[in-house]
Scaffold this motif. Structure first.
Motif, mmCIF file in Angstrom:
data_model
loop_
_atom_site.group_PDB
_atom_site.id
_atom_site.type_symbol
_atom_site.label_atom_id
_atom_site.label_comp_id
_atom_site.label_asym_id
_atom_site.label_seq_id
_atom_site.Cartn_x
_atom_site.Cartn_y
_atom_site.Cartn_z
ATOM 1 N N LYS A 13 -35.934 76.405 -115.611
ATOM 2 C CA LYS A 13 -37.175 75.748 -114.516
ATOM 3 C C LYS A 13 -38.327 76.524 -114.951
ATOM 4 O O LYS A 13 -39.572 75.767 -114.793
ATOM 5 C CB LYS A 13 -36.823 75.945 -113.374
ATOM 6 C CG LYS A 13 -35.567 75.221 -112.895
ATOM 7 C CD LYS A 13 -35.439 73.807 -113.077
ATOM 8 C CE LYS A 13 -34.494 73.207 -112.281
ATOM 9 N NZ LYS A 13 -33.553 72.484 -113.713
ATOM 10 N N THR A 16 -39.905 75.252 -117.932
ATOM 11 C CA THR A 16 -40.601 73.947 -117.708
ATOM 12 C C THR A 16 -41.946 74.248 -117.205
ATOM 13 O O THR A 16 -42.866 73.369 -117.628
ATOM 14 C CB THR A 16 -39.784 73.179 -117.005
ATOM 15 O OG1 THR A 16 -38.452 72.910 -117.641
ATOM 16 C CG2 THR A 16 -40.309 71.833 -116.861
ATOM 17 N N LEU A 17 -42.085 75.022 -116.331
ATOM 18 C CA LEU A 17 -43.365 75.261 -115.602
ATOM 19 C C LEU A 17 -44.300 75.607 -116.942
ATOM 20 O O LEU A 17 -45.524 75.330 -116.909
ATOM 21 C CB LEU A 17 -43.442 76.281 -114.731
ATOM 22 C CG LEU A 17 -42.680 75.768 -113.252
ATOM 23 C CD1 LEU A 17 -42.533 77.066 -112.436
ATOM 24 C CD2 LEU A 17 -43.602 74.819 -112.785
ATOM 25 N N LEU A 19 -44.408 75.337 -120.243
ATOM 26 C CA LEU A 19 -44.451 74.249 -121.178
ATOM 27 C C LEU A 19 -44.998 73.282 -120.553
ATOM 28 O O LEU A 19 -45.681 72.540 -121.533
ATOM 29 C CB LEU A 19 -42.960 73.972 -121.851
ATOM 30 C CG LEU A 19 -42.422 75.222 -122.468
ATOM 31 C CD1 LEU A 19 -40.942 74.613 -123.022
ATOM 32 C CD2 LEU A 19 -43.098 75.572 -123.792
ATOM 33 N N SER A 20 -45.263 72.784 -119.507
ATOM 34 C CA SER A 20 -45.940 71.759 -118.932
ATOM 35 C C SER A 20 -47.256 72.068 -118.451
ATOM 36 O O SER A 20 -47.753 71.211 -117.574
ATOM 37 C CB SER A 20 -45.013 71.051 -117.995
ATOM 38 O OG SER A 20 -44.768 72.012 -116.677
ATOM 39 N N SER A 21 -47.596 73.246 -118.419
ATOM 40 C CA SER A 21 -48.828 73.565 -117.846
ATOM 41 C C SER A 21 -49.799 74.424 -118.978
ATOM 42 O O SER A 21 -49.224 74.870 -120.105
ATOM 43 C CB SER A 21 -48.697 74.663 -116.699
ATOM 44 O OG SER A 21 -47.991 74.067 -115.729
ATOM 45 N N LYS A 22 -51.033 74.256 -118.828
ATOM 46 C CA LYS A 22 -51.933 74.902 -119.557
ATOM 47 C C LYS A 22 -52.109 76.501 -119.149
ATOM 48 O O LYS A 22 -52.470 76.790 -118.110
ATOM 49 C CB LYS A 22 -53.514 74.184 -119.635
ATOM 50 C CG LYS A 22 -54.337 74.906 -120.865
ATOM 51 C CD LYS A 22 -55.687 74.164 -120.812
ATOM 52 C CE LYS A 22 -56.525 74.990 -121.988
ATOM 53 N NZ LYS A 22 -57.761 75.512 -121.815
ATOM 54 N N THR A 51 -50.645 74.726 -111.219
ATOM 55 C CA THR A 51 -49.410 75.311 -110.507
ATOM 56 C C THR A 51 -49.821 75.979 -109.301
ATOM 57 O O THR A 51 -50.917 76.129 -109.029
ATOM 58 C CB THR A 51 -48.517 76.417 -111.666
ATOM 59 O OG1 THR A 51 -49.457 77.381 -111.669
ATOM 60 C CG2 THR A 51 -48.278 75.411 -112.636
ATOM 61 N N SER A 69 -42.372 80.766 -126.658
ATOM 62 C CA SER A 69 -42.761 79.701 -125.658
ATOM 63 C C SER A 69 -41.874 79.698 -124.535
ATOM 64 O O SER A 69 -41.763 78.823 -123.823
ATOM 65 C CB SER A 69 -42.799 78.353 -126.246
ATOM 66 O OG SER A 69 -41.548 77.950 -127.023
#
Length: 129
Positions: A13, A16-17, A19-22, A51, A69
Motif C-alpha cells: 500500500k 502504491t502511494l 508510485l501514484s504520487s509525484k 496525499t 521505487s
C-alpha cells in the motif's frame, strides 16, 4: 505474541502511494531547516503531492541516493512541541543514510523517532487479504 507483525500488504500500500504520487523535494540534501538553521537535512526531503497524512499535510518522504521505487522503511516520530506524531517514508536510502536520518530525527530533546523496516512476511491473520 508480538504486538508488531510485518505485513507485506502494508508495504504494498505504501508503494502504491509512492508510485501514484509525484514526489516534491522541497528541502534538498544538506539544506537547513526553514525554522532551525542548525538542523541540516542528510538526504533529500519532501512530500508526496496529492496525499494527506494525519496532520492534514502531505505524506513526508526522505529520498536517499540509491535508485529505488519501493518504500524500504518508515520513521515514526513523536514531537512534544508540536504535540503530534508523524510517519515519514524512506526511499532509496543506504544504511549510512538511514543512520543519518535517525540521527537527524532524534537530535533534539523535543522529538524522538523510531524506524520500522520493510518485511515480506504475511501474518496468519492477513492470509485472506
Amino acid at each position: 505474541m508480538n504486538t508488531y507483525e510485518n505485513n507485506a500488504f502494508f508495504w504494498q500500500k505504501l508503494d502504491t502511494l509512492l508510485l501514484s504520487s509525484k514526489l516534491v523535494v522541497d528541502r534538498p540534501r544538506n539544506s537547513s531547516h526553514y525554522k532551525y538553521s542548525n538542523l541540516v537535512y542528510p538526504v533529500d526531503y519532501g512530500y508526496l503531492n496529492d496525499t494527506m497524512s494525519s496532520d492534514q499535510s502531505p505524506i513526508d518522504v526522505f529520498r536517499g541516493s540509491e535508485k529505488s521505487s519501493l518504500v524500504q522503511a518508515i520513521a515514526v516520530s513523536a514531537d512534544i512541541l508540536k504535540k503530534d506524531c508523524e510517519v515519514k517514508l524512506l526511499v532509496g536510502c543506504s544504511e549510512e543514510e538511514i543512520h543519518d536520518i535517525l540521527e537527524f530525527l532524534n537530535q533534539t530533546e523535543f522529538q524522538k523517532a523510531v524506524l520500522l523496516r520493510r518485511g515480506n512476511e504475511v501474518p496468519e491473520w492477513a492470509q485472506n487479504d
